[in-house]
Write an enzyme that holds these catalytic residues in place. Structure first.
Site, short mmCIF file in Angstrom:
data_model
loop_
_atom_site.label_atom_id
_atom_site.label_comp_id
_atom_site.label_asym_id
_atom_site.label_seq_id
_atom_site.Cartn_x
_atom_site.Cartn_y
_atom_site.Cartn_z
CG ASP A 95 -2.33 -0.73 0.97
OD1 ASP A 95 -2.42 -1.07 -0.45
OD2 ASP A 95 -3.02 -1.14 1.71
CG HIS A 128 -5.71 1.26 2.64
ND1 HIS A 128 -6.16 0.85 1.65
CD2 HIS A 128 -6.95 1.89 3.42
CE1 HIS A 128 -7.37 0.77 1.43
NE2 HIS A 128 -7.78 1.48 2.32
CE1 TYR A 132 -2.96 -3.48 6.36
CE2 TYR A 132 -2.16 -2.15 4.57
CZ TYR A 132 -2.93 -3.00 4.94
OH TYR A 132 -3.97 -3.72 4.33
CD GLU A 192 -6.06 -1.60 -4.90
OE1 GLU A 192 -6.89 -1.91 -3.91
OE2 GLU A 192 -5.09 -0.56 -4.53
CG HIS A 229 -9.31 0.87 -4.08
ND1 HIS A 229 -8.28 0.87 -3.14
CD2 HIS A 229 -10.05 1.90 -4.11
CE1 HIS A 229 -8.54 1.78 -2.41
NE2 HIS A 229 -9.36 2.60 -2.77
#
Length: 352
Positions: A95, A128, A132, A192, A229
């Site tokens: 990401d 995103h 994380y 994705e 997405h």
């Protein structure tokens, strides 16, 4: 004789006062629009619907309480803890490069209604990555955090799959041809739509056993973004095909990239999850990867090429499909987005 594939693409101009905003004179990669976001004058009807769906899912990771996850992390088995760390390392890497690369895709798009979708896409990838990082900093002990962030440097399987996608993106950056652009689009679609999903199921599996429920809630937020997405690039690729882009991305190349991605996803997931996690095993990983890959091919209008396997994680996907409609995911894959609930509606895991 010059090869049309070697002709370099030109990004759209920032300022184009003499542009023509007539929808009939624009395509995804051709046209001469002013670049004004006049969303009352559009060609691609799906694009503003995607924009509204993506905007409705605004969220920030800090709203999720990970306090209990800190304790749960200590209670995981060694294999579960290892898988937790490695999967987070993989996700934060991919990401991160998504956040950087989506603007490279958008720079060549001539339809403002799609450009604005890609802007939200890039923003969500940044969220995103932050999520994380927030999870690693909150749950993983301080002495291990650096190792988790850079696990890909010492793990050859993880390094290989990260490098595969990064090299595709870098090749287009250095040589922006139509052919390389097509590979970037398929690479993005695979990232994705395929690369994340065994990892997502791992977190849902833990949550179904009342472990790491905060982490799983963050994954649910991310998972719902990823659905949009995937749909965005399904529309993008289908409309490009209709606009004579097919010659730049032959079917055999798409299949080749899918085969590589499936192999990488299975090898990595079998290594980090294997047969050592309750509720998951190498057979279910293999089945699920084939199931997802065939589904993604069909979404692009292509024939599935992988063994026909049932979805072994249907019970876990039901956990992920929050929103009260029973199957939000099914709505996401309609021709238009018909159902989307704000992230604030996500409940805890007490119903499991």
């Amino acid at each position: 004789m010059s090869d049309v594939r070697k002709e370099l693409m030109k990004p759209r101009p920032i300022f184009n006062p003499n542009g023509n905003d007539d929808p009939a004179k624009r395509g995804i990669l051709y046209g001469d629009t002013t670049n004004i976001f006049n969303l009352n004058v559009i060609k691609y009807e799906w694009a503003p619907k995607m924009y509204r769906a993506m905007m409705a899912n605004f969220w920030i990771p800090e709203t999720v309480d990970l306090t209990q996850d800190v304790q749960d992390y200590k209670e995981l088995t060694d294999d579960e803890r290892q898988a937790y760390d490695e999967i987070l390392s993989f996700l934060v890497f991919l990401d991160s490069i998504q956040t950087t690369n989506i603007p490279n895709i958008a720079a060549y798009v001539k339809a403002p209604e799609i450009t604005i979708d890609l802007s939200i896409h890039a923003y969500q990838e940044a969220i995103h990555s932050q999520s994380y990082g927030y999870t690693i900093e909150s749950v993983v002990p301080p002495e291990k955090r650096e190792e988790v962030y850079y696990w890909w440097r010492k793990d050859p399987i993880l390094f290989e799959r990260n490098k595969y996608i990064a090299d595709i993106y870098q090749k287009f950056l250095e040589e922006p041809t139509m052919e390389n652009y097509g590979e970037v689009l398929i690479g993005n679609y695979l990232l994705e739509g395929l690369y994340f999903y065994n990892g997502f199921m791992f977190f849902y599996n833990l949550a179904s056993r009342n472990l790491m429920q905060g982490t799983a809630d963050i994954i649910r937020y991310i998972n719902r973004d990823e659905f949009t997405h995937v749909i965005l690039f399904e529309h993008f690729l289908k409309d490009l095909t209709d606009e004579n882009f097919k010659k730049y991305l032959p079917k055999d190349k798409v299949y080749e990239m899918f085969k590589i991605a499936v192999d990488q996803e299975q090898r990595f997931s079998k290594k980090v999850i294997g047969n050592n996690i309750l509720g998951m095993n190498e057979k279910s990983i293999e089945d699920y990867t084939y199931y997802i890959a065939n589904d993604r091919l069909k979404r692009l209008g292509l024939e599935p090429i992988f063994p026909d396997r049932p979805n072994p994680y249907e019970h876990l996907e039901r956990i992920a499909d929050v929103g009260g409609e029973g199957n939000v995911k099914a709505n996401f894959f309609e021709a238009t987005v018909t159902s989307y609930n704000q992230a604030s509606a996500v409940e805890g895991w007490d119903e499991i």
